[in-house]
Structure formats: C-alpha cells, structure tokens
Design a protein around this motif. Structure first.
Motif, PDB file in Angstrom:
ATOM      1  N   LEU A 164      61.240  23.027 -23.799  1.00 15.00           N
ATOM      2  CA  LEU A 164      61.658  21.652 -23.521  1.00 15.00           C
ATOM      3  C   LEU A 164      62.510  21.683 -22.252  1.00 15.00           C
ATOM      4  N   ALA A 165      62.397  20.663 -21.411  1.00 14.82           N
ATOM      5  CA  ALA A 165      63.104  20.647 -20.132  1.00 14.82           C
ATOM      6  C   ALA A 165      63.813  19.309 -19.928  1.00 14.82           C
ATOM      7  N   VAL A 166      65.069  19.384 -19.504  1.00 16.28           N
ATOM      8  CA  VAL A 166      65.865  18.188 -19.253  1.00 16.28           C
ATOM      9  C   VAL A 166      66.547  18.344 -17.894  1.00 16.28           C
ATOM     10  N   VAL A 167      66.316  17.394 -17.003  1.00 13.85           N
ATOM     11  CA  VAL A 167      66.973  17.388 -15.697  1.00 13.85           C
ATOM     12  C   VAL A 167      68.214  16.515 -15.795  1.00 13.85           C
ATOM     13  N   VAL A 168      69.379  17.113 -15.581  1.00 16.65           N
ATOM     14  CA  VAL A 168      70.640  16.383 -15.728  1.00 16.65           C
ATOM     15  C   VAL A 168      71.617  16.785 -14.631  1.00 16.65           C
ATOM     16  N   GLY A 169      72.637  15.985 -14.482  1.00 14.72           N
ATOM     17  CA  GLY A 169      73.726  16.311 -13.575  1.00 14.72           C
ATOM     18  C   GLY A 169      75.002  15.701 -14.105  1.00 14.72           C
ATOM     19  N   ASN A 170      76.123  16.345 -13.855  1.00 17.77           N
ATOM     20  CA  ASN A 170      77.397  15.752 -14.233  1.00 17.77           C
ATOM     21  C   ASN A 170      77.724  14.598 -13.282  1.00 17.77           C
ATOM     22  N   TYR A 171      78.539  13.674 -13.723  1.00 20.69           N
ATOM     23  CA  TYR A 171      78.813  12.483 -12.923  1.00 20.69           C
ATOM     24  C   TYR A 171      80.257  12.042 -13.139  1.00 20.69           C
ATOM     25  N   ARG A 172      80.732  11.175 -12.274  1.00 23.70           N
ATOM     26  CA  ARG A 172      82.103  10.683 -12.383  1.00 23.70           C
ATOM     27  C   ARG A 172      82.145   9.361 -13.154  1.00 23.70           C
ATOM     28  N   ASP A 173      83.172   9.213 -13.993  1.00 21.09           N
ATOM     29  CA  ASP A 173      83.364   7.926 -14.662  1.00 21.09           C
ATOM     30  C   ASP A 173      84.060   6.960 -13.700  1.00 21.09           C
ATOM     31  N   LYS A 174      84.333   5.765 -14.184  1.00 25.06           N
ATOM     32  CA  LYS A 174      84.881   4.734 -13.301  1.00 25.06           C
ATOM     33  C   LYS A 174      86.304   5.045 -12.829  1.00 25.06           C
ATOM     34  N   LYS A 175      86.971   5.974 -13.504  1.00 20.18           N
ATOM     35  CA  LYS A 175      88.304   6.389 -13.062  1.00 20.18           C
ATOM     36  C   LYS A 175      88.242   7.601 -12.133  1.00 20.18           C
ATOM     37  N   GLY A 176      87.020   8.106 -11.894  1.00 23.68           N
ATOM     38  CA  GLY A 176      86.862   9.211 -10.967  1.00 23.68           C
ATOM     39  C   GLY A 176      86.846  10.588 -11.594  1.00 23.68           C
ATOM     40  N   PHE A 177      86.914  10.660 -12.925  1.00 17.42           N
ATOM     41  CA  PHE A 177      86.903  11.953 -13.593  1.00 17.42           C
ATOM     42  C   PHE A 177      85.467  12.361 -13.949  1.00 17.42           C
ATOM     43  N   MET A 178      85.213  13.661 -13.933  1.00 19.23           N
ATOM     44  CA  MET A 178      83.869  14.168 -14.186  1.00 19.23           C
ATOM     45  C   MET A 178      83.508  14.076 -15.663  1.00 19.23           C
ATOM     46  N   ARG A 179      82.254  13.704 -15.933  1.00 17.62           N
ATOM     47  CA  ARG A 179      81.701  13.682 -17.292  1.00 17.62           C
ATOM     48  C   ARG A 179      80.675  14.800 -17.405  1.00 17.62           C
ATOM     49  N   ASP A 180      80.807  15.583 -18.454  1.00 16.87           N
ATOM     50  CA  ASP A 180      80.001  16.798 -18.612  1.00 16.87           C
ATOM     51  C   ASP A 180      78.677  16.488 -19.319  1.00 16.87           C
ATOM     52  N   LEU A 181      77.738  15.871 -18.594  1.00 17.06           N
ATOM     53  CA  LEU A 181      76.443  15.538 -19.183  1.00 17.06           C
ATOM     54  C   LEU A 181      75.623  16.801 -19.462  1.00 17.06           C
ATOM     55  N   CYS A 182      75.791  17.814 -18.639  1.00 16.29           N
ATOM     56  CA  CYS A 182      75.077  19.079 -18.886  1.00 16.29           C
ATOM     57  C   CYS A 182      75.502  19.685 -20.221  1.00 16.29           C
ATOM     58  N   GLY A 183      76.810  19.759 -20.444  1.00 19.56           N
ATOM     59  CA  GLY A 183      77.310  20.312 -21.698  1.00 19.56           C
ATOM     60  C   GLY A 183      76.901  19.474 -22.886  1.00 19.56           C
ATOM     61  N   LEU A 184      76.945  18.155 -22.737  1.00 17.67           N
ATOM     62  CA  LEU A 184      76.532  17.254 -23.814  1.00 17.67           C
ATOM     63  C   LEU A 184      75.069  17.483 -24.165  1.00 17.67           C
ATOM     64  N   THR A 185      74.235  17.641 -23.144  1.00 18.33           N
ATOM     65  CA  THR A 185      72.807  17.865 -23.368  1.00 18.33           C
ATOM     66  C   THR A 185      72.575  19.183 -24.112  1.00 18.33           C
ATOM     67  N   ILE A 186      73.264  20.225 -23.707  1.00 16.24           N
ATOM     68  CA  ILE A 186      73.114  21.525 -24.367  1.00 16.24           C
ATOM     69  C   ILE A 186      73.524  21.430 -25.832  1.00 16.24           C
TER      70      ILE A 186
END
Length: 245
Positions: free
Chosen positions: A146-168
């Motif tokens: 199974l393959a998922v293309v993801v990237g971490n991103y910033r929330d509206k306050k500018g802090f990083m959200r760990d979408l990679c970790g959430l996906t794993i």
C-alpha cells in the motif's frame, strides 16, 4: 490532451507510474480513498491496472470522467462520489493495491461539505482520516503493498503537523506495517524566494519534498514474489507532457 486541473494541487504522473510499476502488477485492483484529480486513475488504467477512486466532490468526479474519456485509449477508471468513511459500501470488494494522497489538513480546503476532512478541526481530521485509512486498508488483500503520498504541513498558527506520523500510526493500527519511506523531491520553483521572506520574518523553513510511505499488509516476501519482474513502460507512449491533476 492533458489531464484537467480543477484548482487542486497536482500529482506527478511520473511518480505515479513508478509507484504502480514497483508495487503492483497488471490487472491488479487499485483502491484510492482520496481520489482527487484524474492522474492516479488514468495512469493506472493505461498501465493495465483496474482503478476505483472515491472522492466527496461531485464536480471533481465529473471533471475526472470527462478527462478520462478524452485521454484513455481503452479502459477507463472508476470514480465514485461519496464519503470515504463509507468506502466499504461505496466500493465493496477485494483490492491488490492502495495508492492515495490525502488532504494535508486544512492547508487546501476542497469544499464546504462538513464531511470533507479538509474542513475539519485538527482533532476531527486526525480521527476521521485514521478511520478512513483503516477502512480502506481492510479492503486490501493480504500479502500486498500500500502506498500513501504525504507531507507534513503548518497549522494556522504556524506550527508543524505530523501527517506522516499520523499516517504511519493509522496504517499500522489497520494491520499494514511500515515498510519503505521514499523521499520525493519536488521542483524548487519559487520556493527559495517565498521561503526567504518567511524565514527572515518568522524563521520558517520551507519544504520541497513529500514522503512516499510504503506499507505491507501480510508477508512482504510473498508480496514481492507475486509482483515478479519490474516493467516500467514509457509514459510518453500514451499521454502528453504537462499532465496535471
């Protein structure tokens, strides 16, 4: 004809081709719970796979179908309009491969539908995304990738959200073990200029990569043996340059 761009971010068709070639085989059934634009579906069928994608936006599905009719030479992908929380009812069956690229939180809001996870709070997004990935993974047969293309991103306050970790975490909880992490480096474009400004003012470092996360449900040795030798056809044989989602 190029693939229609309906205002959402693009998915690289060359990356798509490589992922299908490396981790699936001809005639495989492919499931995509966050279908978005038409690229993953069109590349799948042109490489001899059978694709079923689910997306909540009716206008996106209609654009995809129109685009596939223009581009595809033979078989066409199947796109289903609906909420992927109901993916088991919308796209019942057994699949051999999962390839998807989820919304990066609310970084890009795709619709005003309350069931669209790009509209949700961070907490609701995490919970709903996790459950959708679990339900989609349940549809995949054992001894499959199974393959998922993801990237971490910033929330509206500018802090990083760990979408990679959430996906794993989501995929592992669904029984698909974390197997490969491939870095996809994107073209720089105007990033150095934009990030120079934001770094000066806020010390925010720009990202020009995404993560291609590969998981295995079952035995990775059996999954690889099932695929046989890798055959990478030439995308230019069937589609023009400038393919966009």
């Amino acid at each position: 004809s190029s693939v229609c761009n309906t205002g959402t971010s693009t998915f690289d068709p060359a990356l798509c081709e490589l992922v299908y070639a490396w981790f699936s085989r001809e005639e495989d059934m492919v499931i995509d719970p966050f279908a978005g634009g038409s690229v993953r579906g069109i590349v799948a069928v042109e490489l001899g796979r059978n694709y079923v994608g689910v997306d909540i936006r009716k206008e996106q599905i209609e654009a995809n179908i129109h685009n596939a009719e223009e581009v595809c030479k033979g078989a066409v992908p199947t796109w289903i309009c609906g909420d992927s929380m109901n993916i088991k009812d919308l796209a019942p069956g057994e699949y051999d491969f999962l390839l998807t690229c989820p919304p990066y939180g609310d970084l890009e809001v795709y619709s005003d539908d309350p069931a669209d996870i790009s509209n949700m709070s961070a907490e609701d997004f995490d919970e709903t995304y996790t459950e959708i990935m679990r339900r989609a993974t349940d549809l995949v047969r054992d001894d499959r990738f199974l393959a998922v293309v993801v990237g971490n991103y910033r929330d509206k306050k500018g802090f990083m959200r760990d979408l990679c970790g959430l996906t794993i975490r989501a995929m592992e909880s669904a029984g698909a073990r974390y197997y490969n992490d491939i870095i996809y480096v994107q073209p720089a474009g105007a990033l150095p200029i934009r990030c120079g400004r934001s770094f000066q003012g806020a010390r925010k470092v720009g990202e020009m990569h995404q993560n291609l996360l590969i998981f295995c449900k079952g035995d990775p040795k059996k999954a690889a043996e099932r695929l046989g030798d890798i055959d990478i056809p030439d995308l230019n044989d069937y589609i023009s340059e400038g393919l966009e989602e």
